[in-house]
Write an enzyme that holds these catalytic residues in place. Structure first.
Site, mmCIF file in Angstrom:
data_model
loop_
_atom_site.group_PDB
_atom_site.id
_atom_site.type_symbol
_atom_site.label_atom_id
_atom_site.label_comp_id
_atom_site.label_asym_id
_atom_site.label_seq_id
_atom_site.Cartn_x
_atom_site.Cartn_y
_atom_site.Cartn_z
ATOM 1 C CD GLU A 133 43.678 21.991 47.071
ATOM 2 O OE1 GLU A 133 44.511 21.613 46.237
ATOM 3 O OE2 GLU A 133 43.029 21.190 47.802
ATOM 4 C CD GLU B 89 44.484 20.024 42.379
ATOM 5 O OE1 GLU B 89 43.364 20.234 41.884
ATOM 6 O OE2 GLU B 89 45.260 20.940 42.740
#
Length: 255
Positions: free
Chosen positions: A138, A118
């Site tokens: 995730e 990210e």
């Protein structure tokens, strides 16, 4: 690579910083946890962003030890609750990186997973080595990629591809990352930073104000165009630097 004088921050920090007149090189440096992004890293990113907001320069982000960032620090994430999630601890830092006035170049080696991916998505330009492994696992840890992947990744690779990657949580290797436009070039590990500096050199040769305007206009929402383009161009059209550069161009053509 530029030979300009450097100012190297050698203090004990998870983010090692080298400052040059036209750029800053920030190296994630937590080798014992493969550069996992913890609260100290986030705090250091905020300090760096404050510096680059005040004095805009190109930012090169990279990682030490053959790894960009293996993710957010799971030891800290495990203990965070709902209020921590709503604070957007990593998300807000990565937004700030993304919104820096000058371009951000991510030089990716090895793992760029979870929060590391990210942070890479927040850059304007991403280059990598053939050992890159990037992705967002995730959901396998019972959370979602909430620090930018859910909106940035589809802007980079398109809705269908981003949905597949986020919902499966699979890791993308270097060749596929290049093929889908997640990175723009691959370089051997030993020349990755030189390649990042070459990109920075090319940007630095251009007019700084025009570069800042281009990044700002590029990131504006579709509804703001073309008004935002025309207003930025109006300012640049009155710039002495525009006149100087165009005059030099015309004079070279006449020779």
């Amino acid at each position: 690579m530029t030979d300009a004088a450097t100012d190297l921050d050698t203090t004990d920090t998870p983010l090692r910083i080298e400052r040059r007149p036209d750029r800053v090189i920030a190296t994630l440096d937590r080798p014992d946890v493969r550069n996992a992004i913890d609260q100290r890293t986030i705090d250091a990113l905020h300090l760096l962003c404050a510096e680059l907001e005040a004095i805009p320069r190109i930012l090169i982000l990279t990682g030490a030890g053959g790894v960009f960032a293996s993710g957010a620090d799971i030891r800290q994430l495990r203990d965070r609750g709902a209020d921590d999630a709503r604070r957007g601890i990593n998300a807000n830092a990565f937004i700030r990186v993304s919104e820096l006035p000058m371009p951000v170049i991510a030089a990716l080696d090895g793992f760029a997973l979870g929060g590391g991916a990210e942070l890479a998505y927040a850059a304007d330009i991403r280059i990598a080595t053939p050992s890159l492994k990037i992705g967002n696992p995730e959901t396998g840890l019972g959370i979602l990629a909430a620090a930018g992947a859910s909106w940035r990744l589809k802007e980079i690779v398109g809705d269908a591809r981003a949905a597949e990657l986020l919902l499966t949580g699979r890791t993308v290797e270097a060749d596929e990352a290049l093929a889908i436009g997640l990175v723009s070039a691959l370089h051997p590990s030993e020349s990755l930073l030189d390649a990042a500096h070459a990109v920075a050199d090319r940007i630095a040769r251009n007019d700084r104000d025009a570069t800042i305007a281009t990044k700002r206009v590029f990131r504006a929402p579709r509804s703001a165009h073309p008004a935002v383009d025309l207003e930025a161009q109006a300012v640049l059209f009155e710039s002495p630097e525009k006149f100087r550069r165009m005059t030099e161009f015309l004079e070279r053509r006449q020779k």
